[in-house]
Design an enzyme around this catalytic site. Structure first.
Site, short mmCIF file in Angstrom:
data_model
loop_
_atom_site.label_atom_id
_atom_site.label_comp_id
_atom_site.label_asym_id
_atom_site.label_seq_id
_atom_site.Cartn_x
_atom_site.Cartn_y
_atom_site.Cartn_z
N ASP A 133 0.83 -1.21 0.00
CA ASP A 133 0.00 0.00 0.00
C ASP A 133 0.86 1.26 0.00
O ASP A 133 2.05 1.23 0.33
CB ASP A 133 -0.90 -0.04 1.25
CG ASP A 133 -2.23 0.66 1.02
OD1 ASP A 133 -2.33 1.46 0.07
OD2 ASP A 133 -3.17 0.40 1.80
N ASP B 189 -10.87 1.82 -3.07
CA ASP B 189 -11.45 1.52 -1.75
C ASP B 189 -12.97 1.53 -1.84
O ASP B 189 -13.66 1.10 -0.92
CB ASP B 189 -11.00 2.56 -0.72
CG ASP B 189 -9.65 2.20 -0.12
OD1 ASP B 189 -9.13 1.12 -0.44
OD2 ASP B 189 -9.13 3.01 0.67
#
Ligand code: GLA
Length: 732
Positions: free
Chosen positions: A478, A548
């Site tokens: 990430d 997301d």
């Protein structure tokens, strides 16, 4: 032979599958662009027009008042030499001179591709591609050499370009901007499409008609960004999914980029692609080279859909170095939306048990397993297990998950540091910061200075330790904030504008080393969702978390846009809980499944909180994915209904041999009393007899394509359906 050279006229014809690209060296040594489009049998150099209309601009050569570069279509244009359009190269020599000419010196043609040092790039063997390298030198100072590379992939409608800037003199010079490619199209009758967006709505296609001036797509966040992908498409005004001339340009780069389409005074269109020149410079010492990232040029004369399928085919075979690139992907479950930071060993094990029961193959432990991270305000950089949450560490948990028959995966965010971390307390100058010392925080974190070798080495060692501490089969890598204070303590003042690009070179080195050392790990990229979903990252990681935003309807739009360039298998898609955590929207479970199925499929919800019926539905989805994942990996993707303009989103994937197809249709809102939906397939064998696997209904390919499946009943908001058909064997 895909590259034909007329040695006398210095005309170069580059022929890929159905596309030709022509350039020539003008009598004054300037590389002139001649043509890019549908494949030509053979161009006749003697007829190629060399004089271009002279505008109200100075002439390039005394005694030749009719020739100015302002109207000449070029391959690598410069400023200050009679052209007023955007330039490919900006450079200042030690004596302050910033305008100079570049003229042809030599050329060579060779098999395969040149190495683009330090940068990710597409790859091939010597049989698959041929490269033309055109060397230009500056006659004014004999210090600047520019080599333009054109690689032609014979089996695809693909040409890739890049440039190498060399300092062959005795003094350093400063590069302020170096495009990977430039190309001048005749006329200005084009639309552009770029993939714009924001966090939670990444890669929405945005179509605009070009007018005088500039269409500029760029990023300054330090990543390719949620906001504007390094992609620009030029097409006929009336180009559609299935018809028209389309030119797609994509940069293999994950940092600050710029894609420009410019319509100049004479009405021609210039396209430039490369590292963003804003806040960039590079001091090149004598004997050094600077490499630009690679630009991938795709041409289609059959509309936007064909362009996408070319990108997909090409990237599937020639972009990702991962061993997993050519493999079907495991069904995974990720605990992020199920638990956020609130988990312990028992909670994880309880979700994992349910996951194993429904057929999930990989359990991914997301953020919160290390340091003292119970919230997002600390511990990035402290990559040791929080044994209060996970007694016995990762190995004990991973073994338990392996015993359930699943692989184990883990989340990391190695490029970041929390101010509240041992790492930061020990090395406060290891984060990006400028002379003022200011460090703007985002999500309570700072960006590590990956331009520094010792920081790269620290990340490599820290991650290698984590990856070897248990049976790690998957890593979610990430990167959760845009850069600010882009400066490095380790670089001299005159090199501070190199930091953003040096960061990328550092990151690529880290990725290179780790993916080499751990070839079996399946890496998935992530950047606050899909904020660095680009060809550069896909070189190392064959899949990327698309967003997301896991709401099914929003995902229709995100995955639809992403498919303009990237094969569906590159997109990480998960079924999550409702009300959706990003939109609060409630969509049916089967729709969440249907939308997520066309990609790297998984779940992101607490399976222990689901009813028996819901678990049965999830089991069905897992079974279905396992049946169709070969198709998802390498089938041809067709966009049929556009969720941005229609009440419905529809796409399909057809196997290369046309014997299997899966089509997925999702409705936005139910509209009472409206005609039932129908779906027309594309790309099937018109004579083939296809059987729908679930119902046993038979249809001929022509019927499916021209008449379509009619009367599809989608009876509520966000309803969806899926058709999976196989061609029946032809009776002899
Ligand atoms: C980012 C990712 C999420 C999740 C969190 C964890 O936002 O996009 O999927 O991993 O970080 O902090």
């Amino acid at each position: 032979m895909s590259i034909i050279v007329d040695e006398e006229a210095l005309v170069f014809q580059l022929d890929a599958k159905d596309v030709s690209y022509l350039l020539r060296i003008h009598k004054y040594g300037v590389p002139i662009h001649l043509y890019h489009g549908k494949r030509l049998k053979c161009a006749c150099p003697e007829k190629i027009f060399e004089d271009y209309m002279k505008p109200y601009t100075p002439c390039y050569r005394e005694g030749d008042p009719d020739f100015s570069l302002e109207t000449a279509p070029q391959e690598y244009p410069l400023y200050g030499v009679t052209d007023y359009r955007p330039e490919a190269l900006q450079l200042t020599l030690a004596d302050g001179v910033s305008s100079f000419e570049l003229q042809y010196k030599s050329h060579k043609v060779f098999a395969g591709k040149p190495v683009i040092k330090g940068l990710p790039a597409t790859f091939c063997n010597d049989e698959e591609a041929q490269t033309l390298a055109v060397l230009l030198q500056s006659p004014d100072n004999e210090q600047v050499w520019v080599e333009l590379f054109y690689t032609v992939f014979e089996k695809y409608n693909v040409i890739t370009r890049s440039a190498k800037i060399s300092n062959v003199g005795n003094a350093p010079f400063t590069i302020h901007g170096a495009a990977s490619m430039a190309i001048d199209f005749p006329g200005n009758g084009y639309d552009t499409i770029n993939l714009g967006g924001a966090y939670g709505k990444e890669r929405w296609p945005d179509r605009m008609t070009l007018h005088t001036g500039e269409r500029r797509v760029s990023s300054t966040t330090g990543a390719s960004s949620h906001v504007e992908s390094p992609f620009l498409m030029l097409c006929d005004h009336d180009a559609t999914e299935t018809a028209g001339n389309v030119y797609g340009f994509n940069l293999v780069y994950s940092g600050n980029h710029e894609c420009v389409a410019h319509v100049g005074a004479a009405g021609d269109t210039r396209v430039l692609l490369g590292i963003n020149p804003a806040n960039f410079s590079w001091l090149l010492e004598p004997g050094e080279d600077f490499y630009t990232p690679e630009a991938v040029l795709v041409y289609s004369d059959q509309g936007i859909g064909q362009m996408s399928r070319t990108f997909h085919d090409f990237y599937r075979q020639h972009l990702s170095r991962s061993l997993h690139a050519q493999k079907v992907r495991p069904v995974l479950i990720n605990n992020w939306e199920a638990t956020y930071f609130d988990f312990d060993h028992d909670k994880i094990v309880s979700i994992a048990k349910k996951a194993a029961e429904v057929g999930v193959e990989l359990f991914v432990l997301d953020d919160g397993w290390f340091g003292k991270r119970n919230f997002d305000n600390c511990s990035l950089g402290d990559w040791y297990v929080n044994e209060t949450k996970l007694p016995g560490g990762l190995r004990v948990l991973a073994n338990k998950i392996n015993d359930m028959g699943m692989d184990f995966g883990i989340w990391v965010e190695p490029e970041m540091v929390s101010p509240d971390s041992d790492l930061y307390r020990e090395h406060p100058d290891w984060c990006l910061h400028t002379g003022t010392g200011k460090r703007y925080q985002s999500r309570d974190q700072l960006v590590l200075d990956l331009s520094r070798t010792e920081v790269q080495d620290y990340i490599i060692n820290a991650m290698a330790t984590v990856f070897s501490s248990a049976s790690v089969a998957y890593v979610k890598w990430d990167m959760n904030r845009p850069m600010t204070n882009v400066g490095s303590k380790a670089l001299a003042p005159e090199r501070q504008k190199e930091v953003a690009h040096r960061y990328m070179l550092g990151l690529y080195r880290v990725m290179d080393v780790l993916t080499d050392r751990f070839p079996d790990i399946l890496f998935e990229g992530c950047a606050g969702g899909g904020g660095r979903f680009d060809a550069g990252m896909l070189h190392y990681m064959p899949q990327f978390w698309a967003s997301d935003d896991t709401d099914a309807w929003e995902r229709c739009k995100i995955q639809y846009g992403t498919s303009y360039v990237f094969p569906p298998i590159c997109s990480g898609n998960h079924v999550s809980a409702v009300p959706n955590h990003q939109t609060q929207r409630i969509t049916p479970l089967h729709t969440r499944g249907n939308v997520a199925l066309s990609g790297a499929f998984g779940f992101e919800l607490d399976l222990t909180a689901l009813s028996k019926e819901e678990l049965t539905e999830i089991k069905r989805q897992v079974c279905l994915y396992k049946k169709i994942r070969g198709l998802v990996l390498d089938g041809d993707f067709y966009r049929i209904h556009n969720p941005f303009t229609e009440n419905i989103c529809g796409w399909q994937i057809v196997s290369k041999d046309k014997t299997e197809v899966v089509a997925i249709l999702t409705q936005k809102l139910f509209i009472p009393n409206s005609r039932n939906t129908y779906f027309k397939f594309q790309g099937l064998d018109p004579k083939g007899l296809y059987q729908e696997i679930e119902t046993g209904n038979n249809y001929y390919g022509d019927e499916l394509m021209y008449m379509g499946i009619q009367n599809i009943k989608l009876m509520k908001d966000f309803d969806s359906c899926i058709f999976h058909l196989r061609m029946l064997p032809i009776e002899s």
